[in-house]
Enzyme design. Structure first.
Site, PDB file in Angstrom:
ATOM      1  N   ASN A 129      -6.651   9.738  -6.618  1.00 18.48           N
ATOM      2  CA  ASN A 129      -7.547   9.492  -5.494  1.00 18.48           C
ATOM      3  C   ASN A 129      -9.161   9.486  -5.715  1.00 18.48           C
ATOM      4  O   ASN A 129      -9.543  10.605  -5.514  1.00 18.48           O
ATOM      5  CB  ASN A 129      -7.298  10.188  -4.083  1.00 18.48           C
ATOM      6  CG  ASN A 129      -7.916   9.582  -2.956  1.00 18.48           C
ATOM      7  OD1 ASN A 129      -8.919   8.933  -2.973  1.00 18.48           O
ATOM      8  ND2 ASN A 129      -7.404   9.941  -1.727  1.00 18.48           N
TER       9      ASN A 129
ATOM     10  N   HIS B 132      -4.326 -11.388  -3.951  1.00 18.80           N
ATOM     11  CA  HIS B 132      -4.354  -9.979  -4.300  1.00 18.80           C
ATOM     12  C   HIS B 132      -4.541  -8.875  -3.236  1.00 18.80           C
ATOM     13  O   HIS B 132      -5.287  -9.343  -2.500  1.00 18.80           O
ATOM     14  CB  HIS B 132      -5.007  -9.825  -5.498  1.00 18.80           C
ATOM     15  CG  HIS B 132      -4.988 -10.982  -6.762  1.00 18.80           C
ATOM     16  ND1 HIS B 132      -3.738 -11.057  -7.463  1.00 18.80           N
ATOM     17  CD2 HIS B 132      -5.604 -11.999  -6.920  1.00 18.80           C
ATOM     18  CE1 HIS B 132      -3.834 -11.970  -8.319  1.00 18.80           C
ATOM     19  NE2 HIS B 132      -4.977 -12.810  -8.218  1.00 18.80           N
TER      20      HIS B 132
ATOM     21  N   HIS C  48      -6.437   1.004  -0.540  1.00 23.72           N
ATOM     22  CA  HIS C  48      -7.007   2.295  -1.012  1.00 23.72           C
ATOM     23  C   HIS C  48      -5.736   3.222  -1.612  1.00 23.72           C
ATOM     24  O   HIS C  48      -4.833   3.496  -0.855  1.00 23.72           O
ATOM     25  CB  HIS C  48      -7.573   2.848   0.231  1.00 23.72           C
ATOM     26  CG  HIS C  48      -7.883   4.244   0.083  1.00 23.72           C
ATOM     27  ND1 HIS C  48      -8.729   4.827  -0.921  1.00 23.72           N
ATOM     28  CD2 HIS C  48      -7.631   5.559   0.770  1.00 23.72           C
ATOM     29  CE1 HIS C  48      -9.100   6.259  -0.970  1.00 23.72           C
ATOM     30  NE2 HIS C  48      -8.236   6.512   0.181  1.00 23.72           N
TER      31      HIS C  48
ATOM     32  N   HIS D  16     -13.447   1.378  13.480  1.00 26.83           N
ATOM     33  CA  HIS D  16     -13.465   2.812  13.835  1.00 26.83           C
ATOM     34  C   HIS D  16     -13.019   3.227  14.927  1.00 26.83           C
ATOM     35  O   HIS D  16     -13.157   2.585  16.064  1.00 26.83           O
ATOM     36  CB  HIS D  16     -15.123   2.999  14.021  1.00 26.83           C
ATOM     37  CG  HIS D  16     -15.498   4.287  13.619  1.00 26.83           C
ATOM     38  ND1 HIS D  16     -14.966   5.348  14.190  1.00 26.83           N
ATOM     39  CD2 HIS D  16     -16.525   4.853  12.826  1.00 26.83           C
ATOM     40  CE1 HIS D  16     -15.625   6.312  13.779  1.00 26.83           C
ATOM     41  NE2 HIS D  16     -16.440   6.235  12.962  1.00 26.83           N
TER      42      HIS D  16
ATOM     43  N   CYS E 224     -13.302   8.132   2.784  1.00 20.46           N
ATOM     44  CA  CYS E 224     -12.840   7.230   1.549  1.00 20.46           C
ATOM     45  C   CYS E 224     -13.202   5.627   1.651  1.00 20.46           C
ATOM     46  O   CYS E 224     -13.129   4.644   0.939  1.00 20.46           O
ATOM     47  CB  CYS E 224     -11.498   7.189   1.383  1.00 20.46           C
ATOM     48  SG  CYS E 224     -10.994   9.107   0.734  1.00 20.46           S
TER      49      CYS E 224
END
Length: 459
Positions: free
Chosen positions: A389, A352, A356, A267, A188
Site C-alpha cells: 500500500n 480499465h 486503490h 467526503h 490515501c
C-alpha cells in the site's frame, strides 16, 4: 486557431457575401445569426481551453536492497524488542492475509535496528522517492524545471518545514513565481485530490504546466504500541511515490498520454463512523499511530456508492441509467418484494479499473459492489503484491501496470478509485489519447513478464 482569428475570418466571409443574401431577411434575424455563430465559437474555444492533459507520469522504483520479505519483516520487528509476543503474532497474521508480497520495499531507516524515525531520516526518504521520480519524469520528457508553473505535493502525516514543495523547488531550481501547494492529512485519496486542485488552477492559469507529487512517508509513521487496530498500518504500508506532469496547453495534446474527462470527490466526514474509520490518535500508553477500524470496509462501500451516484450519470450509457432508475422506483413502489437495486454495468463505461491498493479486503469490496470480474482488479492486486500500500500513489502504479502489460489502447477510458481518511472516495476518469508502447521504461518494465502471480489464499 486563436479566437480573435476565428472572429476576423467570420466577419470577412460575411462581408464577402452578396448583400442580396440577407436582403429578404429581417435585420433582427441577421443579427441573431451572427450572434449565435459568435456564441458557438466562444463556447468551443472556452471548452477547449479547459482541457487538462496528462503528458506523462513516473512512479518511483525502489532498489532491490530495500525489499522487505515477510520472513525478514517479522524477524526484524521481533529483534527490535518493541512488541509483545501477542502483538508480533498479530502483525504476522495480518501480513499473511494482507496481499502484500516479498517484493514490497521499506526505506533504509526502517531496515535499521532500532528503527530510525528521526526528522532527517524522514526527509531522506522524501528526497529519495520524490527527487528520483521528478528527475526521471523531467529528463524523460526533456522538460526544463523552470517551465513548471504550478507545483503540488501531498504527503499525509509528514509535514516538514520548509515544505515538501519547498524541498523540490530548492533541489531543481524552480522559478521564484511558481504557484506551490503542500497538502497534508488528506489520506490515501490525496493523489486524486491533488489532481483536482491542479485542474482548478489550470482553469485559471492558461498555458501552464503543473507538476503533481504524491507519496506517503513510512519512516515517521511506525506504531510501537499494542493496540491491534493501530498495528495493522505497520504491516501494509510500503515505500512509493509518483510525479505527474499536467498541461492545459492545446499544443501539448499531440504528445499527451491521457486527457482528464471527469473528477468526482466525495467526503463522508459528517458521518461519525466513517470519520473515525481511519484516524491518527494516541493509545493509552502515549504511542501515536493510525487506527484502521473494523468499519473501514463498510465506510469505503458507503462512500463509493455516494461517489458513483454522481459519477454514473456522467459516464454510463442511458440504458444503464434507465435500468438503475427503474430499479429504484420499483423498490419504492413494491417495498414488500425487496427487489434488488440494479447495479450499473460500469464495464460499458470503462475499459480499465484502478482500485486503490489499500488492502485485499478493500479490493474485494469494490469488485463486489461494482459486480466486477477478478481480471478487472488485476492491476490493483498485483500493485498491492509487489509494492504494498503506497497510499496516494497506488492508483498510478496500477495504471503503470496496465501500460506495461500493453492493455491500454488509444480511446480507452480508465477509472481511478481512491479511498482515504476523512472518510473520502475520489474518482478520476482518464481517456487515452495516444498509443502507449508497453516497452517504455517504467516501474514495472523489469519484471512485468512475471506478472500476474497467483495470490496465496489464506483463510
Amino acid at each position: 486557431m486563436k479566437l480573435s482569428t476565428m472572429v476576423i475570418d467570420l466577419f470577412t466571409h460575411l462581408s464577402l457575401l452578396n448583400s442580396s443574401t440577407f436582403a429578404d431577411l429581417p435585420p433582427s434575424f441577421a443579427y441573431l445569426l451572427v450572434g449565435t455563430t459568435l456564441l458557438i465559437l466562444v463556447s468551443c474555444f472556452a471548452l477547449k481551453s479547459n482541457c487538462v492533459y496528462l503528458i506523462d507520469f513516473a512512479c518511483y522504483l525502489p532498489a532491490d536492497y530495500l525489499r522487505a520479505p515477510i520472513s525478514n519483516f517479522t524477524e526484524h520487528i521481533e529483534l527490535s524488542g518493541v512488541f509483545s509476543r501477542e502483538s508480533l503474532d498479530f502483525q504476522e497474521r495480518v501480513l499473511e492475509r494482507s496481499g502484500v508480497g516479498d517484493e514490497a520495499c521499506l526505506p533504509l531507516s526502517v531496515h535499521e535496528i532500532p528503527i530510525e524515525t528521526s526528522l532527517n531520516s524522514s526527509r531522506n526518504e522524501v528526497e529519495e522517492v520524490l527527487f528520483t521520480a521528478v528527475d526521471d519524469l523531467l529528463s524523460k520528457n526533456s522538460v526544463n524545471p523552470k517551465s513548471i508553473d504550478i507545483l503540488i505535493s501531498n504527503c499525509s502525516i509528514f509535514c516538514p518545514t520548509p515544505s515538501i514543495t519547498g524541498m523540490v523547488i530548492n533541489k531543481f531550481g524552480l522559478r521564484s513565481n511558481i504557484k506551490s501547494f503542500s497538502l497534508s492529512g488528506m489520506g490515501c485519496s490525496a493523489g486524486i485530490l491533488s489532481i483536482s486542485l491542479a485542474k482548478e488552477l489550470l482553469k485559471v492559469h492558461k498555458n501552464s504546466l503543473a507538476l503533481v507529487l504524491s507519496m506517503e512517508a513510512v519512516t515517521p509513521n511506525g506504531y510501537r504500541g499494542h493496540t491491534k487496530s493501530m498495528l495493522v498500518a505497520n504491516t501494509i504500508f510500503r515505500m512509493g511515490g509518483v510525479a505527474i506532469l499536467l498541461s492545459n496547453k492545446k499544443q501539448d495534446e499531440q504528445k499527451a498520454r491521457y486527457k482528464l474527462e471527469h473528477l468526482v470527490r466525495t467526503h463522508m466526514g459528517a458521518d461519525d463512523q466513517a470519520y473515525n474509520s481511519v484516524i491518527q490518535q494516541v493509545d493509552e500508553d502515549g504511542h501515536v499511530g493510525v487506527s484502521l477500524s473494523r468499519s473501514l470496509v463498510h465506510a469505503a462501500g458507503k462512500a463509493l456508492r455516494t461517489n458513483i451516484s454522481e459519477l454514473g450519470p456522467l459516464v454510463l450509457p442511458y440504458t444503464e441509467q434507465v435500468r438503475y432508475g427503474w430499479s429504484l422506483i420499483r423498490r419504492k413502489l413494491f417495498a414488500a418484494r425487496k427487489d434488488e437495486i440494479h447495479v450499473p454495468n460500469f464495464k460499458k463505461a470503462f475499459e480499465h479499473f484502478c482500485i486503490h491498493a489499500g488492502g485485499r479486503a478493500i479490493i474485494d469490496a469494490v469488485e463486489s459492489n461494482l459486480k466486477l470480474q477478478k481480471e478487472d482488479g488485476e492491476a490493483s492486486r498485483m500493485t498491492l503484491y509487489r509494492f504494498g500500500n503506497t497510499s496516494s500513489s497506488s492508483v498510478w502504479y496500477e495504471l503503470c501496470y496496465l501500460e506495461a502489460k500493453g492493455k491500454v489502447k488509444k480511446g480507452d477510458r480508465i477509472w481511478q478509485i481512491a479511498f482515504g481518511s476523512g472518510f473520502k472516495c475520489n474518482s478520476a476518469v482518464w481517456k487515452s489519447i495516444s498509443e502507449v508502447h508497453p516497452k517504455v521504461r517504467n516501474a514495472w518494465f523489469d519484471r512485468i513478464h512475471l506478472y500476474p502471480v497467483e495470490m496465496p489464499i489464506v483463510s
